[in-house]
Design an enzyme around this catalytic site. Structure first.
Site, PDB file in Angstrom:
ATOM      1  N   ARG A 156      10.323  56.143  56.273  1.00 40.58           N
ATOM      2  CA  ARG A 156       9.990  57.542  56.506  1.00 40.58           C
ATOM      3  C   ARG A 156       8.479  57.695  56.439  1.00 40.58           C
ATOM      4  NH1 ARG A 156      14.049  61.126  55.418  1.00 40.58           N
ATOM      5  NH2 ARG A 156      12.754  62.573  56.621  1.00 40.58           N
ATOM      6  N   PRO A 169      17.635  68.147  56.130  1.00 41.97           N
ATOM      7  CA  PRO A 169      17.669  69.273  55.197  1.00 41.97           C
ATOM      8  C   PRO A 169      17.542  68.777  53.754  1.00 41.97           C
ATOM      9  CG  PRO A 169      19.389  69.483  56.855  1.00 41.97           C
ATOM     10  CD  PRO A 169      18.799  68.123  57.022  1.00 41.97           C
ATOM     11  N   LYS A 174      21.523  66.840  47.980  1.00 49.19           N
ATOM     12  CA  LYS A 174      21.720  67.061  49.401  1.00 49.19           C
ATOM     13  C   LYS A 174      23.196  67.132  49.799  1.00 49.19           C
ATOM     14  CE  LYS A 174      17.373  64.723  50.538  1.00 49.19           C
ATOM     15  NZ  LYS A 174      16.727  63.642  51.329  1.00 49.19           N
TER      16      LYS A 174
END
Length: 345
Positions: free
Chosen positions: A335, A2, A52
């Site tokens: 990533r 998220p 976050k």
């Protein structure tokens, strides 16, 4: 994982439904039993997101800090009051453009995507990766104004049953929030919270806008590190994850490998301005919409399907939407980074 828009939506939902109301706290899973005992019976006084991470303040300066990580999410049940600043919750729609967000009139039908991003009942990691209780199974019906409609006895169970590995359950007399799969869930002192926030880069929705921009520009331009890495560094800027990184770099037509110190100042400022606008759209719609100037039909398709929402993210091997060159994917900071080698050179 998220990204920042989701955490701001969660904080606003807590502010609307939990702040000022005494809560009960428990840890059905058992892994947060001591922390839940410290929170039980207290009253939340403030909810705040920075990047976050979400911070929920309780009376007597007790704080709950939650970082959802890759798999975390909050599931909400009961009477859910809608924050009027979250547009899609009331069925309104927004569209990204260089000036910010264009909202249509209230009453437009909401669009829900296959991952449930546009949701009041569940906010966090995509639903397919974790246990999820469908809204119809655990919540009272929401009316058009976002409050709970009257329903016949027996149509909803209260309190809702615990499903899956719930780390923490917070409840008022009418609303429940279940936390699953977070990376961090801790009861902290004000000093500990201040120390965490001090380590984070600027968030467009927190603090002074001018100071935030200057911090971002300085942090990028003093580093001989690839901009594709810097945008994912939460000490440089808060809230940007893998999707926003790829999309922002494409929108800026910027090679992800360009060192921060080699990027002209005006382009760094343009990146910041773009993040300000994209984060606002994400909070309002609940979805990482990064494409501009779509027709109404294309807009609704994009809101419903992630494949129609982004320029390059998750499009490896497909033609660039602008030049037709094959979009490539590579590993950067463990990533996947998606980019167009023609547009971004």
């Amino acid at each position: 994982m998220p990204e920042g828009h989701s955490v701001h939506r969660i904080a606003r939902q807590f502010a609307r439904n939990f702040v000022g109301r005494p809560i009960s706290a428990s840890s059905p899973q058992g892994r947060f039993a001591q922390g839940a005992a410290e929170l039980d019976g207290r009253t939340p006084t403030r909810a705040q997101a920075v990047g976050k991470q979400m911070f929920l303040e309780f009376d007597e300066q007790v704080w709950l800090r939650v970082h959802l990580g890759l798999y975390g999410a909050w599931d909400f049940a009961g009477e859910i009051l809608v924050d009027p600043t979250i547009a899609s919750a009331n069925g309104r729609m927004g569209q990204t453009n260089q000036r910010g967000t264009d909202l249509a009139a209230p009453g437009d039908a909401p669009v829900f995507d296959e991952d449930g991003e546009n949701s009041l009942a569940s906010i966090g990691a995509p639903r397919r990766t974790r246990v999820h209780v469908r809204m119809s199974e655990q919540t009272r019906t929401l009316g058009a104004d976002g409050t709970a409609d009257t329903e016949e006895p027996g149509t909803a169970e209260w309190p809702p049953p615990v499903v899956g590995q719930v780390r923490l359950r917070l409840m008022t007399d009418v609303t429940a929030a279940d936390l699953r799969g977070p990376t961090a869930c801790a009861v902290e002192t004000p000093e500990q919270v201040d120390a965490v926030i001090a380590r984070l880069g600027p968030d467009p929705l927190v603090g002074d806008p001018v100071e935030n921009e200057e911090r971002f520009v300085a942090a990028v331009r003093r580093r001989n590190v690839a901009i594709g890495q810097l945008l994912m560094d939460q000490a440089v800027v808060s809230g940007i994850g893998n999707v926003y990184r790829a999309e922002m770099l494409f929108r800026a037509r910027l090679d992800p490998h360009t060192p921060g110190k080699a990027i002209p100042e005006e382009l760094v400022r343009a990146l910041w301005d773009d993040w300000v606008g994209l984060l606002r759209v994400g909070v309002e719609t609940g979805q990482m919409m990064t494409m501009d100037d779509l027709s109404p039909d294309d807009w609704r398709r994009a809101m419903a399907s992630r494949d129609d929402r982004h320029w390059v993210y998750h499009r490896a091997g497909l033609p660039c939407r602008v030049c037709g060159t094959e979009v490539v994917v590579e590993e950067m900071q463990a990533r996947k980074l998606y980019w167009c080698p023609s547009c971004q050179r």
